[in-house]
Design a protein around this motif. Structure first.
Motif, PDB file in Angstrom:
ATOM      1  N   PHE A  23       0.828  -1.206   0.000  1.00  0.00           N
ATOM      2  CA  PHE A  23       0.000   0.000   0.000  1.00  0.00           C
ATOM      3  C   PHE A  23       0.864   1.258   0.000  1.00  0.00           C
ATOM      4  O   PHE A  23       0.671   2.151  -0.825  1.00  0.00           O
ATOM      5  N   TYR A  24       1.809   1.344   0.931  1.00  0.00           N
ATOM      6  CA  TYR A  24       2.613   2.568   1.046  1.00  0.00           C
ATOM      7  C   TYR A  24       3.578   2.740  -0.120  1.00  0.00           C
ATOM      8  O   TYR A  24       3.842   3.862  -0.547  1.00  0.00           O
ATOM      9  N   GLU A  25       4.069   1.640  -0.658  1.00  0.00           N
ATOM     10  CA  GLU A  25       4.988   1.732  -1.787  1.00  0.00           C
ATOM     11  C   GLU A  25       4.240   1.981  -3.101  1.00  0.00           C
ATOM     12  O   GLU A  25       4.577   2.902  -3.852  1.00  0.00           O
ATOM     13  N   LYS A  26       3.212   1.205  -3.375  1.00  0.00           N
ATOM     14  CA  LYS A  26       2.546   1.287  -4.675  1.00  0.00           C
ATOM     15  C   LYS A  26       1.471   2.370  -4.742  1.00  0.00           C
ATOM     16  O   LYS A  26       1.311   3.014  -5.774  1.00  0.00           O
ATOM     17  N   GLU A  27       0.730   2.579  -3.668  1.00  0.00           N
ATOM     18  CA  GLU A  27      -0.366   3.549  -3.704  1.00  0.00           C
ATOM     19  C   GLU A  27       0.065   4.959  -3.322  1.00  0.00           C
ATOM     20  O   GLU A  27      -0.483   5.932  -3.823  1.00  0.00           O
ATOM     21  N   LEU A  28       1.034   5.071  -2.395  1.00  0.00           N
ATOM     22  CA  LEU A  28       1.482   6.400  -1.973  1.00  0.00           C
ATOM     23  C   LEU A  28       2.881   6.740  -2.471  1.00  0.00           C
ATOM     24  O   LEU A  28       3.392   7.819  -2.201  1.00  0.00           O
ATOM     25  N   GLY A  29       3.513   5.816  -3.191  1.00  0.00           N
ATOM     26  CA  GLY A  29       4.784   6.106  -3.849  1.00  0.00           C
ATOM     27  C   GLY A  29       5.984   6.253  -2.944  1.00  0.00           C
ATOM     28  O   GLY A  29       6.976   6.867  -3.335  1.00  0.00           O
ATOM     29  N   LEU A  30       5.944   5.675  -1.743  1.00  0.00           N
ATOM     30  CA  LEU A  30       7.095   5.791  -0.845  1.00  0.00           C
ATOM     31  C   LEU A  30       8.183   4.797  -1.229  1.00  0.00           C
ATOM     32  O   LEU A  30       7.903   3.679  -1.656  1.00  0.00           O
ATOM     33  N   GLU A  31       9.420   5.214  -1.043  1.00  0.00           N
ATOM     34  CA  GLU A  31      10.585   4.397  -1.393  1.00  0.00           C
ATOM     35  C   GLU A  31      11.041   3.583  -0.180  1.00  0.00           C
ATOM     36  O   GLU A  31      11.301   4.144   0.882  1.00  0.00           O
ATOM     37  N   PRO A  32      11.166   2.261  -0.325  1.00  0.00           N
ATOM     38  CA  PRO A  32      11.661   1.441   0.794  1.00  0.00           C
ATOM     39  C   PRO A  32      13.113   1.782   1.127  1.00  0.00           C
ATOM     40  O   PRO A  32      13.899   2.115   0.238  1.00  0.00           O
ATOM     41  N   THR A  42       9.510  -5.572  10.231  1.00  0.00           N
ATOM     42  CA  THR A  42       9.506  -4.111  10.138  1.00  0.00           C
ATOM     43  C   THR A  42      10.002  -3.674   8.770  1.00  0.00           C
ATOM     44  O   THR A  42      10.739  -4.401   8.110  1.00  0.00           O
ATOM     45  N   ALA A  43       9.554  -2.510   8.346  1.00  0.00           N
ATOM     46  CA  ALA A  43      10.008  -1.927   7.083  1.00  0.00           C
ATOM     47  C   ALA A  43      10.077  -0.420   7.249  1.00  0.00           C
ATOM     48  O   ALA A  43       9.230   0.174   7.922  1.00  0.00           O
ATOM     49  N   GLN A  52      10.910   9.701   7.633  1.00  0.00           N
ATOM     50  CA  GLN A  52      10.644   8.317   7.278  1.00  0.00           C
ATOM     51  C   GLN A  52       9.317   7.850   7.885  1.00  0.00           C
ATOM     52  O   GLN A  52       8.824   8.410   8.854  1.00  0.00           O
ATOM     53  N   LEU A  53       8.811   6.781   7.298  1.00  0.00           N
ATOM     54  CA  LEU A  53       7.688   6.035   7.853  1.00  0.00           C
ATOM     55  C   LEU A  53       8.223   4.660   8.215  1.00  0.00           C
ATOM     56  O   LEU A  53       8.884   4.021   7.401  1.00  0.00           O
ATOM     57  N   HIS A  54       7.953   4.214   9.432  1.00  0.00           N
ATOM     58  CA  HIS A  54       8.348   2.875   9.868  1.00  0.00           C
ATOM     59  C   HIS A  54       7.084   2.054  10.082  1.00  0.00           C
ATOM     60  O   HIS A  54       6.152   2.495  10.760  1.00  0.00           O
ATOM     61  N   LEU A  55       7.048   0.873   9.492  1.00  0.00           N
ATOM     62  CA  LEU A  55       5.943  -0.061   9.691  1.00  0.00           C
ATOM     63  C   LEU A  55       6.460  -1.238  10.497  1.00  0.00           C
ATOM     64  O   LEU A  55       7.563  -1.726  10.256  1.00  0.00           O
ATOM     65  N   THR A  56       5.674  -1.678  11.444  1.00  0.00           N
ATOM     66  CA  THR A  56       6.062  -2.824  12.253  1.00  0.00           C
ATOM     67  C   THR A  56       4.841  -3.679  12.538  1.00  0.00           C
ATOM     68  O   THR A  56       3.766  -3.152  12.826  1.00  0.00           O
TER      69      THR A  56
END
Length: 163
Positions: A23-32, A42-43, A52-56
Motif C-alpha cells: 500500500f505505502y509503496e505502490k499507492e502512496l509512492g514511498l521508497e523502501p 519491520t520496514a 521516514q515512515l516505519h511499519l512494524t
C-alpha cells in the motif's frame, strides 16, 4: 531547555507487513529503505531526505481517530485511486474537505486499519468534479461537541512554509 526540531519518523503498527508495504509503496509512492536488523517484522520508507515512515507488525489495537498526515503532490489522482480502492473513511473526521487555508483533506485506512490523512498544498489545482462528489462536503469538520479548548486561529494552516 532542549527543543524538538522536526519529526524524524512516524511508526505505524500493522497487522500484515507485506500488505502494508504494498500500500505505502505502490499507492502512496514511498521508497523502501533498509531497516535495522530487528528480530520482528519491520520496514522503513523514505518520505524525503529527512523523514521516514516505519511499519512494524504486531497484534495491537488501532486508533479510530489518531492518524498520520501525508502531503501528496497530486490530490486528484490519489482521490480517485483511494475511492476506487474503497479505503476512504468518512466516519472519524467527516467527508473530504477543502480547509480554510485551501488545502484539500481526506482520510483513508491502510490495509491494517491505520488512519492516514492525505492533504494537498494550499493552492493546488483540484479537479472540480471532486467538489461535486458524494464524498465531498464544504466547510471544516464539525463534531457537535462545542468544546473550543486549544490553540485556534482563523489563519491556521497545515503548511507553515508555503515557499
Amino acid at each position: 531547555m532542549a527543543k524538538a526540531v522536526k519529526i524524524n519518523h512516524v511508526a505505524l503498527v500493522v497487522s500484515n507487513l507485506e500488505k502494508a508495504c504494498e500500500f505505502y509503496e505502490k499507492e502512496l509512492g514511498l521508497e523502501p529503505l533498509p531497516a535495522f536488523l530487528f528480530d520482528y517484522p519491520t520496514a522503513f520508507f523514505k518520505f524525503n531526505e529527512e523523514q521516514q515512515l516505519h511499519l512494524t507488525e504486531w497484534d495491537d489495537t488501532y486508533s479510530f481517530r489518531g492518524h498520520v498526515c501525508v502531503q501528496v503532490d497530486d490530490f486528484n489522482t490519489i482521490f480517485y485511486r483511494m475511492k476506487e480502492l474503497g479505503v476512504i473513511d468518512i466516519l472519524p473526521w467527516g467527508k473530504i474537505r477543502q480547509l480554510p487555508d485551501g488545502a484539500m483533506q481526506m482520510f483513508v485506512r491502510d490495509p491494517s486499519g491505520n488512519l492516514v490523512e492525505i492533504s494537498s498544498l494550499p493552492g493546488s489545482e483540484i479537479d472540480p468534479k471532486i467538489f461535486e462528489d458524494e464524498l465531498y462536503k464544504p466547510g471544516i469538520y464539525v463534531s457537535g461537541r462545542n468544546d473550543f479548548r486549544g490553540y485556534k486561529s482563523a489563519d491556521a494552516t497545515l503548511y507553515h512554509d508555503r515557499t
